[in-house]
Each structure stands twice: as structure tokens, then as C-alpha cells.
Scaffold this motif. Structure first.
Motif, mmCIF file in Angstrom:
data_model
loop_
_atom_site.group_PDB
_atom_site.id
_atom_site.type_symbol
_atom_site.label_atom_id
_atom_site.label_comp_id
_atom_site.label_asym_id
_atom_site.label_seq_id
_atom_site.Cartn_x
_atom_site.Cartn_y
_atom_site.Cartn_z
ATOM 1 N N SER A 207 0.835 -1.199 0.000
ATOM 2 C CA SER A 207 0.000 0.000 0.000
ATOM 3 C C SER A 207 0.871 1.251 0.000
ATOM 4 C CB SER A 207 -0.908 -0.003 1.235
ATOM 5 O OG SER A 207 -0.128 0.095 2.420
ATOM 6 N N ALA A 208 0.207 2.402 -0.261
ATOM 7 C CA ALA A 208 0.922 3.682 -0.311
ATOM 8 C C ALA A 208 1.550 4.027 1.036
ATOM 9 C CB ALA A 208 -0.036 4.785 -0.746
ATOM 10 N N ALA A 209 0.988 3.494 2.123
ATOM 11 C CA ALA A 209 1.514 3.808 3.459
ATOM 12 C C ALA A 209 2.951 3.325 3.624
ATOM 13 C CB ALA A 209 0.625 3.176 4.522
ATOM 14 N N LEU A 210 3.344 2.308 2.867
ATOM 15 C CA LEU A 210 4.691 1.765 3.004
ATOM 16 C C LEU A 210 5.684 2.348 2.001
ATOM 17 C CD1 LEU A 210 3.383 -0.309 4.947
ATOM 18 C CD2 LEU A 210 4.938 -1.999 3.974
ATOM 19 N N GLU A 211 5.259 3.320 1.214
ATOM 20 C CA GLU A 211 6.150 3.862 0.191
ATOM 21 C C GLU A 211 7.452 4.416 0.749
ATOM 22 O OE1 GLU A 211 4.223 6.490 -2.509
ATOM 23 O OE2 GLU A 211 3.061 4.884 -3.468
ATOM 24 N N PRO A 212 7.449 5.106 1.894
ATOM 25 C CA PRO A 212 8.744 5.580 2.435
ATOM 26 C C PRO A 212 9.713 4.425 2.715
ATOM 27 C CG PRO A 212 6.922 6.737 3.488
ATOM 28 C CD PRO A 212 6.311 5.639 2.679
ATOM 29 N N LEU A 213 9.184 3.323 3.260
ATOM 30 C CA LEU A 213 10.042 2.171 3.530
ATOM 31 C C LEU A 213 10.510 1.507 2.235
ATOM 32 C CD1 LEU A 213 8.310 0.400 6.558
ATOM 33 C CD2 LEU A 213 10.412 1.730 6.574
ATOM 34 N N LEU A 214 9.629 1.467 1.239
ATOM 35 C CA LEU A 214 10.004 0.882 -0.041
ATOM 36 C C LEU A 214 11.093 1.712 -0.717
ATOM 37 C CD1 LEU A 214 6.493 -0.124 -1.422
ATOM 38 C CD2 LEU A 214 8.292 -1.678 -0.655
ATOM 39 N N GLU A 215 10.920 3.023 -0.687
ATOM 40 C CA GLU A 215 11.929 3.888 -1.301
ATOM 41 C C GLU A 215 13.280 3.731 -0.606
ATOM 42 O OE1 GLU A 215 12.418 8.544 -2.769
ATOM 43 O OE2 GLU A 215 10.766 7.978 -1.427
ATOM 44 N N GLU A 216 13.246 3.611 0.704
ATOM 45 C CA GLU A 216 14.474 3.413 1.470
ATOM 46 C C GLU A 216 15.112 2.056 1.136
ATOM 47 O OE1 GLU A 216 15.958 3.216 6.150
ATOM 48 O OE2 GLU A 216 13.879 3.783 5.674
ATOM 49 N N SER A 217 14.283 1.098 0.714
ATOM 50 C CA SER A 217 14.785 -0.251 0.413
ATOM 51 C C SER A 217 15.749 -0.257 -0.765
ATOM 52 C CB SER A 217 13.615 -1.189 0.115
ATOM 53 O OG SER A 217 12.759 -1.306 1.219
ATOM 54 N N SER A 218 15.618 0.710 -1.668
ATOM 55 C CA SER A 218 16.451 0.708 -2.880
ATOM 56 C C SER A 218 17.938 0.711 -2.544
ATOM 57 C CB SER A 218 16.105 1.911 -3.765
ATOM 58 O OG SER A 218 16.395 3.129 -3.083
ATOM 59 N N GLU A 219 18.302 1.404 -1.482
ATOM 60 C CA GLU A 219 19.709 1.451 -1.073
ATOM 61 C C GLU A 219 20.222 0.057 -0.709
ATOM 62 O OE1 GLU A 219 22.386 3.075 2.683
ATOM 63 O OE2 GLU A 219 20.423 3.981 2.282
ATOM 64 N N HIS A 220 19.397 -0.717 -0.034
ATOM 65 C CA HIS A 220 19.819 -2.039 0.422
ATOM 66 C C HIS A 220 19.824 -3.046 -0.720
ATOM 67 C CE1 HIS A 220 19.795 -0.767 4.630
ATOM 68 N NE2 HIS A 220 18.754 -0.034 4.285
ATOM 69 N N VAL A 221 18.949 -2.844 -1.703
ATOM 70 C CA VAL A 221 18.974 -3.703 -2.892
ATOM 71 C C VAL A 221 20.266 -3.450 -3.676
ATOM 72 C CG1 VAL A 221 17.791 -4.307 -5.035
ATOM 73 C CG2 VAL A 221 16.453 -3.706 -3.003
ATOM 74 N N ARG A 222 20.619 -2.189 -3.803
ATOM 75 C CA ARG A 222 21.873 -1.835 -4.487
ATOM 76 C C ARG A 222 23.077 -2.364 -3.718
ATOM 77 N NH1 ARG A 222 22.411 3.188 -3.326
ATOM 78 N NH2 ARG A 222 20.383 3.611 -4.286
ATOM 79 N N ARG A 223 23.008 -2.285 -2.417
ATOM 80 C CA ARG A 223 24.116 -2.787 -1.595
ATOM 81 C C ARG A 223 24.316 -4.281 -1.815
ATOM 82 N NH1 ARG A 223 24.406 -2.214 5.035
ATOM 83 N NH2 ARG A 223 26.561 -2.993 5.277
ATOM 84 N N MET A 224 23.217 -5.018 -1.953
ATOM 85 C CA MET A 224 23.308 -6.450 -2.247
ATOM 86 C C MET A 224 23.963 -6.677 -3.611
ATOM 87 S SD MET A 224 21.834 -8.910 -4.347
ATOM 88 C CE MET A 224 20.501 -7.865 -4.932
ATOM 89 N N LEU A 225 23.563 -5.874 -4.603
ATOM 90 C CA LEU A 225 24.102 -6.017 -5.955
ATOM 91 C C LEU A 225 25.620 -5.862 -5.970
ATOM 92 C CD1 LEU A 225 23.606 -6.143 -9.088
ATOM 93 C CD2 LEU A 225 23.512 -3.634 -9.006
#
Length: 532
Positions: free
Chosen positions: A234-252
Motif C-alpha cells: 500500500s501507499a503507506a509503506l512507500e517511504p520504507l520501499l523507497e528506502e529499500s532501494s539502497e539495500h537492494v543496491r548494496r546487495m548487488l
């Protein structure tokens, strides 16, 4: 899950005995914390339950074997040598209790009954749930991993296995109850574990005996991560999802091994829960800066390929296909294993014009890509490529690319190529294909031969000629009989074609050439192909 359960009332009664026992300990909180840690780290294995007794292995500093008497707790014992309730016995009890109720609820009940004795006992996951933040989760994961490292100092096979099959489940047991948060938390637990696997595996990359095992466990983790991507957040979790991008990149960019898995996880996450145009634009800017830094590195260990693949994927998501193709064409060998997923995605959406551009771009690379793979992978990838080009051909009635890819992927495409040529009535090419593959007429579908015979039986002459010679080379009575059967078919064909002189020349020469094959000469006479 336990194979055998105790009734809940038995475990509840045992819990009361343990609570009474703990009340006599000055350091009961320390004991409970250590037992909880052992339980949650998945250190318990090979549990045996019988006649009110339970025993197991518990891996602490070394292997211990606690034996728990649920009817009389004080009579329980453990190989660690402690003559009272020890962390290993208590951890085993928590493991058993988890089959009937939540261990955390039991601990809370013990805390409430403590009546102020000692300091309040904190739940192991309290830090985790205090704030639903990714930074909080990361702190919690790091603390758990530090403990995991201290406990697990055995050989690499065990370490890798327990990281994937015990450590990750121990993190997931602490997931928030709310469904969306639970999935996002579990996703990050998987990413964190995968990153640790890569970091640990870097130390082993010079030892080839671990490569397959690492690969297998990495695939398991990748599947576990992708299982969390099916939920729409849901839209309520968008801040957490956006923050997740850093950790996905870190894994890469976590290491240089398992590149295929790292890139595929990155692409899967960006294709699903992070597929937001604003976030993609931000990620591209960050990756472009990272790409420049990688180009400036003087050592060979850089992440240029990962950055290019990631940027190509983000461009694909924005339908900027020319940019994606440009980035991929700069990578050697050409990464067809990544682009084929995009092309299949486009084909499912029947975007045929868009697909045409990708097929044109990838077609020159197909043959060299397949040749570089091992036998099993080649078959699998060839099948996917053929299906993809076939779908385009059927949808657009443009078969030139399909035939080119069938030719490029031969012999993997043999069955499809044969079907394609026959359905299009290209019988001469069909015969040439089977001659090249050295397929005997007995192995071919008789109904197909009948169609070609009706169309132009002269096309089948080379097949029968070659089959006759092949049978003669086997040098046995049965093969000679088969050769005679083919010769009779050839005689019939030559007669229908009014080429009896050619037949006579051929059979005379054959008889002379194989005159020392007495059994063959006998079969010729029986078949009335020569005079007796």
C-alpha cells in the motif's frame, strides 16, 4: 516442524516446573536469554521424543546433547556438565513449546509472574519491533549475525548451510505480525542473508570444491527473496520501499561472486515493488555516479558489468530500449541470459514491434552465446530462444528470423527445424537436414515420408541410398534384410520415375562392391533383386 508433538497440557505443566526452577536462580535472565538465542538461531537438530522424554543436538561452542524429562524437570540432564537447568535444556524446551504456542508469550507470562524479582527481561526482538524502520531491522540483523558467527565456527559447508537454512529462518521468526510489514521485513532478511553469503563466499572463491554448493544455496536464497515480491504494498509503506532501494543496491555490489544471482535479484525487485518512475530516475542517477567511480578504479575487481546491467534494466523499465541495448552491447560476452527475460516479458504483452527490435539486436549473438554454455544450459536456453522467435513469427507471419535462429541453434533446434521445414513444404531442405543428422529412414515418421513420396519421390532417393549403406556397414543378417527392404523401395521409386537404367547401374555396382558379403548376397537372391 516437529515430527512428533507433546500434548499442550504436558508442555504447559513442564513450563510451570521450569518457572519454579528458574525462580531459584540468581542469573535466570541470563540463562533465559542464552536459551532463547540458541533456540532462535536454529542450533537445535535431530530431536527425538519418546515416553515423556526429549533429546536433541544443540550446537553452542560445541555439540551438546540435552535430555529433557518433561514430567520431572529436575531429573533432566545435559552433556555440558551443568547439574541444573542449563541453556541447552531450556533451548530444547522452547523448541518443543513452539509447536503448541508462541514462546514469546510464555516468556511474557514468566515476566509478569516474577513479581519484581531482578531486572525486567527484554524480548529478543524488542529492538526490532520498537520502530518499524529498516535501519532498526539492519541493527537487529547485524546483532543476530554477530552471534551466529560466534556460535558457528565449523567447516564452510556447515556454515553456508546453517546461514541459509537456520540463520534466515531465525530472522523471519521475528517478523512483524502486520502482513505488509512482515513481507517487507522478510525481504530484507533475505537480502541481508544473501549479502552475508556473498561476503563469506568471497573468502572461498579460490577453492573450486565449494563453488557448486555456494551456487545451490544462493539459488535457494534467491527463491526465498522472490517469494516475498508477490504482495502489492500500500501507499503507506512507500517511504520504507523507497528506502529499500539502497539495500537492494548494496546487495548487488556486495562482492564479485554469484553475479548472475545478484543481478537477477536486483532486477526482480525493481520490476515489482520498486517499479516507480521517480525511484527509477533517482536510482539511475546514483548508478551513473557509481559507474564513473568504477571506471576510475585501477584494479580489475570492479562492478562495471553490474552497473551496466542494472542501468540497462532500469532503462528497459522506462521503455528506453535503445539505451538498454547500447549498454548491453558493450558487455562481452553478450548477456543474452538477461535479455531473454525481457523479451519474454514483451512477448507476453504482445508488443510485437518492440519485440522485433530486441530480436534484431540479439540474433547476431545467439550462436556464440549458446556455444559458450555447457550442454544442459545450452539445451534449456536454446529452447527458450526458439519459443520466443517462434511466438513472434506466428504472431506476425514473419518467419525469416525464426528460420535464421533455427539454423544458428542447430543441432539444438533439430526437432523444431524439421517440423518447420515440413510444414512449409520445403521437402528438399527437410531431406538434407535428416541426411546431415544421419537419421535412418526407419527412425522417421512413415506418414511424413508418404507425403513427400506423393509430392516428389525423387527427393527420398538419397535417404534410402544412405540407409542401405548404413545397414551394410553393420555386417549382420538382420541389417542385410533391412538393406534389401530399402533396396526394394528404391527399385519401386526408380521404376515410377522411369529411371530403370539408373537403378540397374546402381544395383550392379552395389552387388560387385559387396560380393564378399555372402549373407547379403543370399538376402538379395531371396528378395529377387538378383538372379539366384
Amino acid at each position: 516442524m516437529l515430527e512428533t508433538y507433546f500434548p499442550k497440557y504436558v508442555l504447559v505443566q513442564a513450563a510451570e516446573q521450569i518457572k519454579s526452577e528458574l525462580d531459584t536462580y540468581e542469573n535466570s535472565q541470563t540463562l533465559i536469554k542464552k536459551a532463547l538465542l540458541l533456540y532462535r538461531m536454529g542450533t537445535i537438530s535431530k530431536v527425538k521424543v519418546e515416553n515423556g522424554m526429549a533429546a536433541s543436538f544443540v550446537f553452542d561452542d560445541r555439540k551438546h546433547i540435552p535430555t529433557l524429562n518433561l514430567e520431572i524437570i529436575p531429573s533432566s540432564h545435559c552433556t555440558c556438565g551443568i547439574d541444573r537447568l542449563c541453556p541447552h535444556l531450556l533451548a530444547l524446551f522452547f523448541y518443543l513449546y513452539s509447536s503448541v504456542d508462541q514462546v514469546s508469550q510464555l516468556i511474557n507470562e514468566w515476566k509478569m509472574k516474577r513479581s519484581g524479582k531482578g531486572l525486567p527481561l527484554k524480548k529478543a526482538g524488542e529492538l526490532l519491533h520498537h520502530r518499524h524502520s529498516i535501519s532498526g531491522w539492519m541493527t537487529f540483523f547485524e546483532q543476530k549475525y554477530e552471534t551466529f558467527q560466534q556460535i558457528n565456527k565449523r567447516d564452510p559447508y556447515e556454515y553456508i548451510h546453517q546461514l541459509c537454512y537456520q540463520f534466515l529462518p531465525s530472522l523471519r521468526r521475528e517478523a512483524p505480525i502486520q502482513l505488509e510489514l512482515k513481507h517487507l521485513y522478510s525481504l530484507h532478511a533475505g537480502l541481508f542473508t544473501f549479502r552475508k553469503l556473498v561476503e563469506y563466499g568471497e573468502q572461498l572463491q579460490h577453492l573450486s570444491r565449494y563453488h557448486t554448493f555456494l551456487q545451490s544455496n544462493a539459488s535457494h536464497l534467491a527463491s526465498a527473496i522472490e517469494d516475498e515480491l508477490s504482495l502489492s504494498f500500500s501507499a503507506a509503506l512507500e517511504p520504507l520501499l523507497e528506502e529499500s532501494s539502497e539495500h537492494v543496491r548494496r546487495m548487488l555490489l556486495s562482492g564479485h561472486i554469484l553475479q548472475h544471482e545478484r543481478v537477477n535479484i536486483y532486477r526482480s525487485i525493481w520490476s515489482t515493488i520498486l517499479n516507480n518512475q521517480k525511484w527509477i530516475a533517482t536510482e539511475r542517477d546514483i548508478l551513473l555516479e557509481q559507474l564513473q567511480l568504477e571506471r576510475e578504479r585501477h584494479d580489475k575487481k570492479n562492478f562495471l558489468v553490474e552497473c551496466q546491467l542494472a542501468l540497462a534494466h532500469l532503462a528497459f523499465l522506462q521503455q528506453e530500449d535503445k539505451e538498454a541495448m547500447s549498454r548491453l552491447n558493450g558487455i562481452q560476452p553478450y548477456p543474452l541470459s538477461y535479455t531473454i527475460g525481457w523479451m519474454e516479458h514483451i512477448a507476453r504483452r504482445q508488443q510485437w514491434e518492440r519485440l522485433k527490435q530486441w530480436l534484431d539486436d540479439s540474433l547476431p549473438q545467439v550462436e556464440s552465446y549458446i556455444d559458450a554454455m555447457n550442454h544442459y544450459e545450452s539445451h534449456y536456453m536454446a529452447y527458450r530462444i526458439i519459443q520466443l522467435f517462434g511466438s513472434y513469427a506466428d504472431a506476425t507471419n514473419e518467419y525469416d528470423k525464426y528460420e535464421r535462429v533455427l539454423d544458428a541453434l542447430f543441432p539444438y533446434s533439430a526437432a523444431e527445424y524439421s517440423r518447420f521445414l515440413f510444414e512449409r513444404g520445403e521437402y528438399r531442405k527437410w531431406v538434407d537436414l535428416h541426411l546431415f543428422m544421419e537419421i535412418d529412414v526407419e527412425e522417421l515418421d512413415w506418414s511424413l515420408l508418404k507425403v513427400i513420396e506423393t509430392h516428389d519421390r525423387s527427393l527420398l532417393l538419397p535417404l534410402y541410398h544412405r540407409s542401405v549403406i548404413k545397414m551394410l556397414q553393420l555386417k549382420n543378417r538382420q541389417s542385410y534384410k533391412t538393406a534389401v527392404k530399402y533396396l526394394k523401395k528404391l527399385r519401386t521409386y526408380y521404376r515410377h520415375l522411369k529411371q530403370e537404367d539408373e537403378w540397374q547401374t546402381f544395383i550392379t555396382r552395389l552387388v560387385e562392391e559387396y560380393k564378399r558379403y555372402r549373407a547379403f548376397q543370399e538376402e538379395l537372391k531371396k528378395g529377387k533383386l538378383i538372379n539366384g
